[in-house]
Design a protein around this motif. Structure first.
Motif, PDB file in Angstrom:
ATOM      1  N   ILE A 138       0.940  -1.300   0.059  1.00  0.00           N
ATOM      2  CA  ILE A 138       0.055   0.072   0.059  1.00  0.00           C
ATOM      3  C   ILE A 138       0.898   1.159   0.141  1.00  0.00           C
ATOM      4  CG2 ILE A 138      -1.748   1.327   1.376  1.00  0.00           C
ATOM      5  CD1 ILE A 138      -3.095  -1.552   2.213  1.00  0.00           C
ATOM      6  N   ALA A 139       1.954   1.354   0.798  1.00  0.00           N
ATOM      7  CA  ALA A 139       2.769   2.261   0.964  1.00  0.00           C
ATOM      8  C   ALA A 139       3.434   2.615  -0.680  1.00  0.00           C
ATOM      9  CB  ALA A 139       4.111   2.126   1.881  1.00  0.00           C
ATOM     10  N   GLY A 140       3.906   1.577  -1.203  1.00  0.00           N
ATOM     11  CA  GLY A 140       4.394   1.568  -2.565  1.00  0.00           C
ATOM     12  C   GLY A 140       3.301   2.079  -3.451  1.00  0.00           C
ATOM     13  N   SER A 141       2.113   1.781  -3.388  1.00  0.00           N
ATOM     14  CA  SER A 141       0.977   2.156  -4.339  1.00  0.00           C
ATOM     15  C   SER A 141       1.053   3.646  -4.082  1.00  0.00           C
ATOM     16  CB  SER A 141      -0.218   1.224  -3.982  1.00  0.00           C
ATOM     17  OG  SER A 141      -1.275   1.943  -4.816  1.00  0.00           O
ATOM     18  N   LEU A 142       0.736   4.094  -2.691  1.00  0.00           N
ATOM     19  CA  LEU A 142       0.645   5.504  -2.405  1.00  0.00           C
ATOM     20  C   LEU A 142       1.708   6.354  -3.116  1.00  0.00           C
ATOM     21  CD1 LEU A 142      -0.504   5.499   1.061  1.00  0.00           C
ATOM     22  CD2 LEU A 142      -1.851   5.802  -0.919  1.00  0.00           C
ATOM     23  N   LEU A 143       2.997   6.056  -3.148  1.00  0.00           N
ATOM     24  CA  LEU A 143       4.314   6.558  -3.538  1.00  0.00           C
ATOM     25  C   LEU A 143       4.034   6.546  -5.117  1.00  0.00           C
ATOM     26  CD1 LEU A 143       6.983   7.858  -3.119  1.00  0.00           C
ATOM     27  CD2 LEU A 143       7.918   5.749  -3.317  1.00  0.00           C
ATOM     28  N   LEU A 144       3.542   5.479  -5.697  1.00  0.00           N
ATOM     29  CA  LEU A 144       3.363   5.448  -7.305  1.00  0.00           C
ATOM     30  C   LEU A 144       2.447   6.251  -7.789  1.00  0.00           C
ATOM     31  CD1 LEU A 144       4.079   1.799  -8.303  1.00  0.00           C
ATOM     32  CD2 LEU A 144       5.516   3.304  -8.557  1.00  0.00           C
ATOM     33  N   MET A 180      -5.818   7.162  -4.334  1.00  0.00           N
ATOM     34  CA  MET A 180      -5.184   6.848  -2.875  1.00  0.00           C
ATOM     35  C   MET A 180      -6.263   6.306  -1.996  1.00  0.00           C
ATOM     36  SD  MET A 180      -2.173   9.759  -3.103  1.00  0.00           S
ATOM     37  CE  MET A 180      -1.039   9.113  -1.919  1.00  0.00           C
ATOM     38  N   ILE A 181      -6.994   7.107  -1.928  1.00  0.00           N
ATOM     39  CA  ILE A 181      -8.173   6.822  -0.607  1.00  0.00           C
ATOM     40  C   ILE A 181      -8.896   5.454  -1.146  1.00  0.00           C
ATOM     41  CG2 ILE A 181     -10.281   7.488   0.382  1.00  0.00           C
ATOM     42  CD1 ILE A 181      -9.365  10.252   0.028  1.00  0.00           C
ATOM     43  N   THR A 182      -9.003   5.254  -2.348  1.00  0.00           N
ATOM     44  CA  THR A 182      -9.733   4.074  -2.776  1.00  0.00           C
ATOM     45  C   THR A 182      -8.900   2.981  -2.576  1.00  0.00           C
ATOM     46  OG1 THR A 182     -11.059   5.250  -4.426  1.00  0.00           O
ATOM     47  CG2 THR A 182     -10.981   2.866  -4.703  1.00  0.00           C
ATOM     48  N   SER A 183      -7.755   3.020  -2.901  1.00  0.00           N
ATOM     49  CA  SER A 183      -6.757   1.817  -2.900  1.00  0.00           C
ATOM     50  C   SER A 183      -6.411   1.378  -1.361  1.00  0.00           C
ATOM     51  CB  SER A 183      -5.250   2.216  -3.286  1.00  0.00           C
ATOM     52  OG  SER A 183      -4.471   1.478  -2.998  1.00  0.00           O
ATOM     53  N   VAL A 184      -6.291   2.316  -0.326  1.00  0.00           N
ATOM     54  CA  VAL A 184      -6.114   2.319   0.859  1.00  0.00           C
ATOM     55  C   VAL A 184      -7.367   1.415   1.503  1.00  0.00           C
ATOM     56  CG1 VAL A 184      -5.948   3.268   3.322  1.00  0.00           C
ATOM     57  CG2 VAL A 184      -4.249   3.794   1.287  1.00  0.00           C
ATOM     58  N   LEU A 185      -8.520   1.994   1.189  1.00  0.00           N
ATOM     59  CA  LEU A 185      -9.682   1.594   1.973  1.00  0.00           C
ATOM     60  C   LEU A 185     -10.186   0.077   1.442  1.00  0.00           C
ATOM     61  CD1 LEU A 185     -12.074   4.751   2.180  1.00  0.00           C
ATOM     62  CD2 LEU A 185     -10.713   3.518   3.983  1.00  0.00           C
ATOM     63  N   GLY A 233      -6.678  15.882  -7.620  1.00  0.00           N
ATOM     64  CA  GLY A 233      -7.795  15.322  -7.083  1.00  0.00           C
ATOM     65  C   GLY A 233      -8.073  13.794  -7.441  1.00  0.00           C
ATOM     66  N   LEU A 234      -7.698  13.383  -8.647  1.00  0.00           N
ATOM     67  CA  LEU A 234      -7.990  12.155  -9.190  1.00  0.00           C
ATOM     68  C   LEU A 234      -6.929  11.138  -8.378  1.00  0.00           C
ATOM     69  CD1 LEU A 234      -9.385  10.145 -10.976  1.00  0.00           C
ATOM     70  CD2 LEU A 234      -7.635  10.757 -12.669  1.00  0.00           C
ATOM     71  N   VAL A 235      -5.695  11.758  -8.153  1.00  0.00           N
ATOM     72  CA  VAL A 235      -4.562  10.691  -7.637  1.00  0.00           C
ATOM     73  C   VAL A 235      -5.250  10.655  -5.906  1.00  0.00           C
ATOM     74  CG1 VAL A 235      -2.315  10.938  -6.695  1.00  0.00           C
ATOM     75  CG2 VAL A 235      -3.056  11.624  -8.919  1.00  0.00           C
ATOM     76  N   ILE A 236      -5.716  11.744  -5.336  1.00  0.00           N
ATOM     77  CA  ILE A 236      -5.796  11.673  -4.066  1.00  0.00           C
ATOM     78  C   ILE A 236      -7.324  10.635  -4.020  1.00  0.00           C
ATOM     79  CG2 ILE A 236      -7.183  12.734  -2.007  1.00  0.00           C
ATOM     80  CD1 ILE A 236      -4.059  13.341  -2.477  1.00  0.00           C
ATOM     81  N   LYS A 237      -8.243  10.601  -4.872  1.00  0.00           N
ATOM     82  CA  LYS A 237      -9.260   9.529  -4.927  1.00  0.00           C
ATOM     83  C   LYS A 237      -8.854   8.127  -5.155  1.00  0.00           C
ATOM     84  CE  LYS A 237     -11.877   9.011  -8.339  1.00  0.00           C
ATOM     85  NZ  LYS A 237     -13.251   8.941  -9.311  1.00  0.00           N
ATOM     86  N   SER A 294       3.035   9.384 -10.437  1.00  0.00           N
ATOM     87  CA  SER A 294       2.181   9.286 -11.773  1.00  0.00           C
ATOM     88  C   SER A 294       1.818  10.879 -12.119  1.00  0.00           C
ATOM     89  CB  SER A 294       1.023   8.682 -11.780  1.00  0.00           C
ATOM     90  OG  SER A 294       0.009   9.106 -10.914  1.00  0.00           O
ATOM     91  N   LEU A 295       2.089  11.740 -11.106  1.00  0.00           N
ATOM     92  CA  LEU A 295       1.626  13.140 -11.432  1.00  0.00           C
ATOM     93  C   LEU A 295       2.629  13.703 -12.323  1.00  0.00           C
ATOM     94  CD1 LEU A 295       0.191  14.317  -8.119  1.00  0.00           C
ATOM     95  CD2 LEU A 295      -1.012  14.318 -10.302  1.00  0.00           C
ATOM     96  N   VAL A 296       4.061  13.311 -12.100  1.00  0.00           N
ATOM     97  CA  VAL A 296       5.217  13.793 -12.841  1.00  0.00           C
ATOM     98  C   VAL A 296       4.565  13.724 -14.490  1.00  0.00           C
ATOM     99  CG1 VAL A 296       7.491  13.310 -13.396  1.00  0.00           C
ATOM    100  CG2 VAL A 296       6.720  13.119 -11.095  1.00  0.00           C
ATOM    101  N   PRO A 297       4.953  14.745 -15.087  1.00  0.00           N
ATOM    102  CA  PRO A 297       4.592  14.906 -16.488  1.00  0.00           C
ATOM    103  C   PRO A 297       5.736  13.971 -17.240  1.00  0.00           C
ATOM    104  CG  PRO A 297       4.865  16.744 -15.810  1.00  0.00           C
ATOM    105  CD  PRO A 297       5.259  15.994 -14.802  1.00  0.00           C
ATOM    106  N   GLY A 298       5.483  13.327 -18.137  1.00  0.00           N
ATOM    107  CA  GLY A 298       6.077  12.566 -19.274  1.00  0.00           C
ATOM    108  C   GLY A 298       6.369  11.009 -18.653  1.00  0.00           C
ATOM    109  N   ILE A 299       7.316  11.024 -18.001  1.00  0.00           N
ATOM    110  CA  ILE A 299       7.538   9.447 -17.614  1.00  0.00           C
ATOM    111  C   ILE A 299       6.817   8.941 -16.486  1.00  0.00           C
ATOM    112  CG2 ILE A 299       9.523  10.171 -15.856  1.00  0.00           C
ATOM    113  CD1 ILE A 299      10.769   7.608 -18.088  1.00  0.00           C
TER     114      ILE A 299
END
Length: 153
Positions: A37-43, A131-136, A125-129, A47-52
């Motif tokens: 889960i921690a790795g997923s949150l980090l990823l 993250m919350i979905t994944s954790v729960l 906002g999508l990333v936060i959503k 994913s917000l970084v443009p390009g790569i």
């Protein structure tokens, strides 16, 4: 229980996260799930970084998905069940994720399928959503798995 008990020891990481054979007790399972889960949150943040960012997020997600299947399979083995029961856990996580995502969409917004530019760029906002979905979702299914009784074999 102490919070430190849920942090995976680096020397045990390979044994816990890699390979679907063998058994995994409740604490080792919890440590593996917390690491995933921690790795997923980090990823999600990467994913917000443009390009790569999206590519790194996708490839890292595949690695985390493999580790997730491994720890769930081992936990089912510990409970005396088939590792193939992991498919049921995957379905449960998907169903819970969809429900949570539907509940959170009005709060964080969603991606429009007709607007391709909104699909190509991940908003905060999508990333936060996500993250919350994944954790729960993982916490709900992980709690069930944590409580499974070991087989008396």
């Amino acid at each position: 229980m102490n919070f430190q008990e849920f942090i995976i020891d680096p020397k045990d990481a390979k044994r816990i996260l890699i390979g679907a054979s063998g058994k995994l007790g409740p604490m080792d399972f919890a440590q593996g799930l917390v690491a995933i889960i921690a790795g997923s949150l980090l990823l999600n943040l990467v994913s917000l970084v443009p390009g790569i960012g999206p590519l790194v997020g996708f490839l890292g997600g595949l690695v985390l998905a493999f580790a997730w299947v491994c720890i769930f399979s081992k936990r089912f083995h510990d409970a005396g069940q088939s590792g193939w029961m992991t498919i049921a856990a995957i379905v449960a996580v998907i169903v819970i994720s969809v429900v949570i995502s539907l509940l959170l969409t009005p709060v964080f917004g969603g991606v429009s399928v007709t607007n391709m530019s909104s699909m190509q760029s991940m908003s905060f906002g999508l990333v936060i959503k996500n993250m919350i979905t994944s954790v729960l979702a993982n916490a709900a299914v992980g709690y069930y798995m944590f409580k499974l009784k070991p087989a008396l074999i």
